[in-house]
Design a protein around this motif. Structure first.
Motif, PDB file in Angstrom:
ATOM      1  N   THR A  75     -71.022  41.740  23.161  1.00  0.00           N
ATOM      2  CA  THR A  75     -72.304  41.932  23.838  1.00  0.00           C
ATOM      3  C   THR A  75     -72.374  43.363  24.345  1.00  0.00           C
ATOM      4  O   THR A  75     -71.453  43.836  25.014  1.00  0.00           O
ATOM      5  CB  THR A  75     -72.449  40.957  25.028  1.00  0.00           C
ATOM      6  N   GLU A  79     -78.278  43.418  25.413  1.00  0.00           N
ATOM      7  CA  GLU A  79     -78.603  42.907  24.084  1.00  0.00           C
ATOM      8  C   GLU A  79     -78.082  41.485  23.902  1.00  0.00           C
ATOM      9  O   GLU A  79     -77.237  41.010  24.646  1.00  0.00           O
ATOM     10  CB  GLU A  79     -77.991  43.819  23.012  1.00  0.00           C
ATOM     11  N   GLU A  80     -78.592  40.828  22.879  1.00  0.00           N
ATOM     12  CA  GLU A  80     -78.114  39.490  22.529  1.00  0.00           C
ATOM     13  C   GLU A  80     -76.670  39.585  22.012  1.00  0.00           C
ATOM     14  O   GLU A  80     -76.329  40.530  21.299  1.00  0.00           O
ATOM     15  CB  GLU A  80     -78.995  38.881  21.437  1.00  0.00           C
TER      16      GLU A  80
END
Length: 91
Positions: A75, A79-80
């Motif tokens: 990660t 962000e995803e």
């Protein structure tokens, strides 16, 4: 197990190969460093890159019964998470 602290890492393969271990007292004089967590067997399970006191990147690792990397969840900031799974042939 208590976290350990490092200056950097080397290489491009996962899990990250952390280098230049730092004593916790040295972190006050650094803007960027890595915090690592290990399981009871000493296997790296989590790494966080700390920049100016904030977590910029996190790696979480799981391993198979032979201690080969099974999964990495990476990660970056907000962000995803990116999930990477490794087959026995590529681990």
């Amino acid at each position: 197990m208590s976290p350990r602290f490092f200056l950097s890492y080397t290489g491009v393969r996962l899990p990250l190969q952390l280098v230049e271990e730092l004593p916790e007292a040295a972190l006050r004089n650094r803007n960027t460093w890595f915090r690592a967590e290990y399981d009871a067997q000493g296997t790296l399970i989590r790494v966080e890159k700390i920049v100016y006191g904030e977590v910029e990147m996190t790696h979480r690792y799981t391993y198979d019964s032979e201690l080969r990397l099974h999964e990495a969840i990476v990660t970056f900031a907000d962000e995803e998470p990116q999930v990477m799974r490794f087959s026995e042939a590529s681990a």
